[in-house]
Structures are given as structure tokens and as C-alpha cells.
Design a protein around this motif. Structure first.
Motif, short mmCIF file in Angstrom:
data_model
loop_
_atom_site.label_atom_id
_atom_site.label_comp_id
_atom_site.label_asym_id
_atom_site.label_seq_id
_atom_site.Cartn_x
_atom_site.Cartn_y
_atom_site.Cartn_z
N ARG B 57 0.84 -1.21 0.00
CA ARG B 57 0.00 0.00 0.00
C ARG B 57 0.87 1.25 0.00
N GLU B 58 1.93 1.21 0.78
CA GLU B 58 2.83 2.37 0.86
C GLU B 58 3.59 2.56 -0.47
N LEU B 59 4.15 1.49 -1.00
CA LEU B 59 4.94 1.58 -2.23
C LEU B 59 4.14 2.17 -3.39
N LEU B 60 2.92 1.66 -3.54
CA LEU B 60 2.12 2.04 -4.71
C LEU B 60 1.15 3.18 -4.36
N ALA B 61 1.23 3.68 -3.13
CA ALA B 61 0.33 4.73 -2.65
C ALA B 61 -1.12 4.38 -2.96
N VAL B 62 -1.53 3.18 -2.54
CA VAL B 62 -2.91 2.73 -2.77
C VAL B 62 -3.84 3.49 -1.83
N PRO B 63 -4.82 4.21 -2.38
CA PRO B 63 -5.70 5.00 -1.50
C PRO B 63 -6.63 4.10 -0.68
N SER B 64 -7.17 4.68 0.38
CA SER B 64 -8.00 3.89 1.30
C SER B 64 -9.30 3.44 0.65
N SER B 65 -9.63 4.03 -0.49
CA SER B 65 -10.82 3.61 -1.24
C SER B 65 -10.66 2.23 -1.88
N HIS B 66 -9.42 1.75 -1.95
CA HIS B 66 -9.12 0.49 -2.64
C HIS B 66 -8.63 -0.59 -1.68
N GLN B 67 -9.09 -1.80 -1.91
CA GLN B 67 -8.61 -2.95 -1.14
C GLN B 67 -7.55 -3.69 -1.93
N ILE B 68 -6.61 -4.27 -1.21
CA ILE B 68 -5.59 -5.10 -1.85
C ILE B 68 -5.90 -6.56 -1.52
N LEU B 69 -6.07 -7.38 -2.54
CA LEU B 69 -6.36 -8.80 -2.35
C LEU B 69 -5.23 -9.65 -2.94
N PHE B 70 -4.98 -10.77 -2.31
CA PHE B 70 -4.07 -11.76 -2.89
C PHE B 70 -4.90 -12.96 -3.34
N LEU B 71 -4.89 -13.22 -4.63
CA LEU B 71 -5.66 -14.35 -5.16
C LEU B 71 -4.75 -15.36 -5.83
N GLN B 72 -5.36 -16.42 -6.36
CA GLN B 72 -4.64 -17.38 -7.18
C GLN B 72 -5.21 -17.33 -8.61
N PHE B 251 8.95 -6.43 -1.56
CA PHE B 251 8.47 -5.08 -1.19
C PHE B 251 9.52 -4.39 -0.30
N LYS B 252 10.07 -5.13 0.66
CA LYS B 252 11.10 -4.54 1.54
C LYS B 252 12.31 -4.12 0.70
N TRP B 253 12.70 -4.96 -0.23
CA TRP B 253 13.84 -4.65 -1.11
C TRP B 253 13.56 -3.39 -1.92
N LEU B 254 12.33 -3.26 -2.43
CA LEU B 254 11.97 -2.07 -3.20
C LEU B 254 12.04 -0.82 -2.34
N LYS B 255 11.60 -0.93 -1.11
CA LYS B 255 11.67 0.24 -0.22
C LYS B 255 13.14 0.62 0.01
N GLN B 257 15.50 0.25 -2.06
CA GLN B 257 16.00 0.86 -3.30
C GLN B 257 15.54 2.31 -3.43
N GLY B 258 14.67 2.75 -2.54
CA GLY B 258 14.19 4.12 -2.62
C GLY B 258 12.76 4.23 -3.11
N GLY B 259 12.08 3.09 -3.24
CA GLY B 259 10.68 3.13 -3.67
C GLY B 259 10.53 3.23 -5.17
N LEU B 260 9.30 3.48 -5.61
CA LEU B 260 9.00 3.37 -7.05
C LEU B 260 9.56 4.50 -7.90
N ARG B 261 9.75 5.70 -7.30
CA ARG B 261 10.35 6.77 -8.10
C ARG B 261 11.81 6.42 -8.44
#
Lengths: 360, 360
Positions: B57-72, B251-255, B257-261
Motif C-alpha cells: 500500500r505504501e509503495l504504490l500509494a494505494v488509496p484507502s478507497s481500494h482494497q488489496i487482495l491476494f488471489l490465485q 516489497f522490503k527490497w523495493l523500499k 531501493q528508494g521506492g518506485l520513483r
């Protein structure tokens, strides 16, 4: 220090398998890649996939009439995927209910057609029986008969499997698949999530008789249509490659243990040790009829349920973990899959005896 | 020795992530268990799952209006899962076609309702364009508009995303998700298989706006019904726990690296280096319009295609692997996801220049 892990799934894995996975993590067989990083279409992963299929076919003696597929979605996914694949011409099926899992399959199938309750093992004590074939009241012409051959939550296992002739028998064998030999020819479809005796969560093994590949409903998603999956050798969509690799390592481990007859003998011994301890007095109780007691998932209850937390805390302090019963039935549950060694069960029954002495 | 891995997916992972996974394989944080062996309901795995959600959520700045799901089920699974979740009241959708993946989504959605072709990037050279929003011819009242924001096979990326107001935009972002910041608020649904920039095959990230959780068709399987999955915090059925754990490490590795920018800046540099090499002469060719060229998947062709095998063999000898183009388009393809370091791209362009000199 490694604990003794009685989780119902995801569950204990053989330590040898974990060590090999760790050793090969950065470079599989000199490929310069982790298995995680391999294209599923490359020759390295293709060889891993093929070997897993060959080993599984050998272990379970899967006849050439049946295809082995690796899917995603787990057992719960199959609850919809099965009727979507078999209701194409006859949208109706019969169900034998022996616990929560067959109940869920029954409810989910209603979305796709008509369901008929053929038999139920429910008693005043909950699900405690596996109705014998003579009790099954089948409908006239069902697309299939569904049975959950081992109920992970209620600890009910069905050992006596009838030959239904022309009617395909569909079995959810998630929590006992590979714990003992099975006569696969008796089943039209045999499926199981991997996170019990096969490997890790995220891959579902589906063994399906070839003549059943042509009965899908039009709403069946391509990625879950067995025929499409079969024609593409389980690579229609990107398969869960690492989960297949781990399953392959578990298959090799099982072969080294002597195959399913040898593992069954160990499982019988482990289960007997635990049930004998439960049955020795009135301190512990398991409610399932003797002939239907699961060798894999053994729920048990204290006569004094107020001491459950005490029991679990003491167990944890001895490195005996994940023993809490499923929230729907309470009490305790020990799942003693293939990878739980006899030593683990011995440590558990020792603790149970000690806890009983302390409590008396 | 580790190779430079240009696989389109499953694909290269950060070596740090692989090392940590190997180190923790037998005993995660003193739990005495592998992550593979943990109950998904236990506090250990719950913490891994929760942390992955928070970091994503932090990396992609997902707003609170959106849920994050893990599916198969991967991207291909979503091709059916999306219409099954959104066609409940209006079984019709519009599609912007930019390559094989949007084409497959279009075809699969036909099973569940009416599909309308809003725009196509197909030219005489195949899929080489990303139609601008002004070209989209939307139907009157679609349930959603589908777009594949990066076509893994054709190498077409859409950077200019319109705000469609009340019409939900559904984007298959499988092969560029987490390669750059995105304005998630513009999307009704954003999904992606993990085996590109997120982790390993077997988990699908689905980011869905909450008001879209109530539109499922009655045939939607419970295990894939977003509302059910959301209400159960992605634990309605056993989630692919190890795949979620690996994603969490990424995700931790990406953070770090300085995040998505920061990662985007590196990806821009890597892609420029490779496209500049391709464009420097007529020896190599990429057919995609400049503004629609993917930063992640870069197909290229030799002017003399009879030398493809020669090129690939020479590359492999230098440890540059999985460069063969998809069978449907031929030639070569370099997938340069986040985990492919600049050094890998430098090694590739050096080899390309050398191969060109030798061939001239």
C-alpha cells in the motif's frame, strides 16, 4: 531449534526437503538461476515439472486412463471448478456429507446445478461417521458423486470406497492424498490442495479420468477448464512453478521412504499411538467412530475444556505447536501428516500423559 | 555463478531476496518453522501477510478507497474472474486491444457477456501502438473498460491513463506493476500476476475499489469472488503463503531501493540503453511506436532472422539467458524487470554490439 509442528495445513515439511530447497535457492543444478526465476517454458523447469509428474504417477500408481493436472485455487477453488467441469450436460450431482469440507462442496455446487444429499455422517455429536456405501441413496442419473475422503476439521476418514460403475466418483482427498496407497481407478476425479502431504499452499493436484475432460459448462474459466489445462500440460497459464518444484522434492523424499506402503505403515503406527493415548481414560476424548477415524487429523477434547489454553501453552513450551482445534469445533487437533515423524507423536503423547497426571 | 536472466516471467529476483529466503528456510525468526510450514491463521504468518499489505500500500500509494487482495490463478485466471465479478448487473464491457494479453481478456470475457472493441493498436506490423484516449470509442454504458497497461509479448506499454469518471477502468498491469508509480485512484481494478516484478508465480495481486465489490455474477466461484476474499482478508481459502512471503521480501527490497520513483529512474535508464542500441542502426529492429515502447519487455529482431539461433547461443555462452522471443512473434525479447540490474543490460548491449560487428 525446529519445533514439532501439528498444523492442519500449511503443514510440516520434511527437513531434508527444506534443506535442499535452501541449498538450491540461488543456483539450481548449475543453471545460475533459482527455480523461482525460471521461465515455465524453459528446459530447466520443464524437466522439474515432468519429473514431478512421473514420480507422482509412480507413487500413487495412477493408471494411464487418468491425467495429472497442476492447478491453482486449492480445495475450495475446486468446489466450484469440479461442477463447472462436469455439469456441462447433466447439471446435477450427489453428495456424501462427512464434515465441513463436503458441506462446503455441497453448498458451492448449488451455484451451478442441482445437488442431492445421498448420505450424511452427522450425528448429535456433529460429524462423527463415514456412511457406508450401503447407506448412500443415490439419485437416478447424477453427473457425479462427491465425497471428501478425509475431513480435515472433523477428523473423519473414509477408507471403504465403492466402485460406482458408470457414475464418476469425485473425491476431495486434500488432507490424506499420499498418506497411503489408493485405487485411483475407482475415482473419476481425485483432487487435493498441496499444503498437507504434497508440498506448499498454492498448487492443487487434480487427477482426472480422460473421458471426463469433455463435460465443462460454458461459464468455466479457461484457466480452470481441465481439458484446456490437460491439452497444455498444465501450462495454459503460468503454473505455480516453485510449488511444483517443492512437490517434486517431496515426491523424491517419499520414494526414499519406501513409497506409500511404507509411509502408510508409519502413519498407522503414529495414529494408533495417539488414539490409544486419547482412549486410555476419560481425560481426553475423540468423538469419531473407530472405523472412520482419520489417520491424518486427530481432533481431541479435554473433559475439562476450561483447561484448553493451559494445555496449549504447556505444549508450546515443549516445542509442540499449532495444536489448537479448528474454531468451528474447538478443543485440540493434531495433524500428523507424513512429515510429522514418530518422534513428534511420541513427544506429544508423553506431554498428554504428563498433563493428565498433573491435572488429576 | 549467477546468470543475467531476461525471462519474461517467472523472472529474475533480487539476489538479496533469494539469500534471505534461503537463510530463513528452516527457521523463520526463531519460530522453529519454515514459512512454508506455517498455518495461514497463525500469528507468525498473519504478521507476514499484514506487513506485505502495508508495504505494498505504501509503495504504490494505494488509496484507502481500494482494497488489496491476494488471489490465485494469475492474469489468465483474472480474465474470467474480472467479468464474473463485475457483470452482475451489466454484463457488457469495452476493451482496448494492444496485444496478446488484452486480446485474451477480450475473448474470455465473451463467455460472460457482451464485449465491445473500443480501440485497437493493431497495424500491419502487428500490435505496435497504444491508442490514445481520444481514439477510444466507448459504448453507452459498459460495466467497465479493460486495458492491458503493458503487453508482455508485444512490448507495448500505455503510459497515458485517462480518468473515465463513473466508468471503472480495469487494468491488467501484470508486467509493469511496481516498475513505476501509478495513480491508483484512476483505476477501478488493477491486477497483476506476481511473477514479473512482485515475486513468484502463484499469487495474483488484485487492487479493487470498494464500491465494485458488490457486482458479482451468481456463477462466480466463492474462492474468486472479490467481496468474499476481501471480507476474509484474502484468507477465505488457504492463500499461497510462501508466494506472499516472497512478495513481502521484494516489497522490503523495493523500499530499500528508494521506492518506485527511484526504481523508475533506473528502469528508464536501462530501457534507454537497450532501445538506443537497437535504434543505432538497421541491424536490430523494434517495431513499437516510440511513445508506447515498454520499459519492461523489449522485443527486438535481427534484420537477418536466419541468425537468431546464433545470437541466442552466443548470448547464452556469456551468461545472458532466456532471451528468445515469444513463439507468436519470434525474434528476441529482453525482459528487464526491476531485479535485472543495469549491469545486466550493459552486458547485453555490449554483446549486441559485438554480435553486430562480427556479422557486418
Amino acid at each position: 531449534m525446529r519445533v514439532f509442528n501439528f498444523s492442519a495445513g500449511p503443514a510440516a515439511l520434511p527437513e531434508e526437503v527444506l534443506r535442499q530447497a535452501a541449498d538450491e535457492m540461488l543456483d539450481w543444478h548449475g543453471s545460475g538461476m533459482s527455480v523461482m526465476e525460471m521461465s515455465h517454458r524453459g528446459k530447466e523447469f520443464m524437466s522439474i515439472h515432468e519429473e514431478a509428474l512421473v514420480d507422482l504417477r509412480e507413487l500413487l500408481a495412477v493408471p494411464s486412463s487418468h491425467q495429472i493436472l497442476f492447478l491453482q485455487g486449492g480445495g475450495l477453488g475446486e468446489n466450484a471448478i469440479v461442477p463447472m467441469n462436469l455439469f456441462g450436460t447433466k447439471p446435477r450431482a450427489d453428495f456424501v456429507l462427512t464434515g465441513s469440507w463436503s458441506q462446503k462442496s455441497f453448498n458451492e455446487a448449488k451455484k451451478y446445478g442441482t445437488v442431492h444429499l445421498a448420505a450424511s455422517g452427522q450425528t448429535a455429536d456433529g460429524f462423527t461417521r463415514a456412511p457406508a456405501h450401503a447407506e448412500w441413496q443415490l439419485s437416478a442419473d447424477p453427473a457425479y458423486v462427491h465425497l471428501c475422503t478425509n475431513e480435515t476439521i472433523h477428523g473423519v476418514e473414509t477408507f471403504d470406497i465403492p466402485d460406482l460403475g458408470d457414475i464418476p466418483l469425485v473425491a476431495d482427498a486434500s488432507s490424506h492424498l499420499l498418506s497411503r496407497p489408493m485405487d485411483v481407478a475407482k475415482y473419476g476425479v481425485l483432487f487435493g490442495g498441496a499444503q498437507k502431504n504434497i508440498g506448499i499452499a498454492g498448487v492443487t493436484v487434480v487427477i482426472v479420468r480422460e473421458d471426463l475432460l469433455d463435460r465443462a459448462m460454458s461459464v468455466c474459466p479457461s484457466a480452470f477448464e481441465w481439458k484446456t489445462v490437460a491439452l497444455n500440460n498444465s501450462m495454459y497459464n503460468t503454473p505455480p512453478t516453485y510449488a511444483i518444484y517443492i512437490a517434486g522434492l517431496v515426491f523424491k523424499w517419499l520414494k526414499k521412504q519406501g513409497g506409500l506402503r511404507a509411509i502408510e505403515a508409519r502413519n498407522v503406527e503414529k495414529a494408533k499411538l495417539l488414539y490409544d493415548t486419547i482412549d486410555a481414560g476419560s481425560f481426553y476424548k475423540n468423538k469419531v467412530e473407530r472405523g472412520a477415524r482419520s489417520r491424518m487429523n486427530i481432533p481431541f477434547f479435554l473433559a475439562d475444556e476450561s483447561r484448553n489454553d493451559d494445555f496449549l501453552a504447556g505444549a508450546k513450551a515443549r516445542g509442540l505447536v499449532q495444536l489448537k482445534g479448528h474454531k468451528s469445533v474447538g478443543g485440540m487437533r493434531a495433524s500428523i501428516y507424513n512429515a510429522v515423524a514418530l518422534d513428534g507423536v511420541k513427544a506429544l503423547v508423553e506431554y498428554m500423559k504428563e498433563f493428565e497426571r498433573r491435572g488429576a
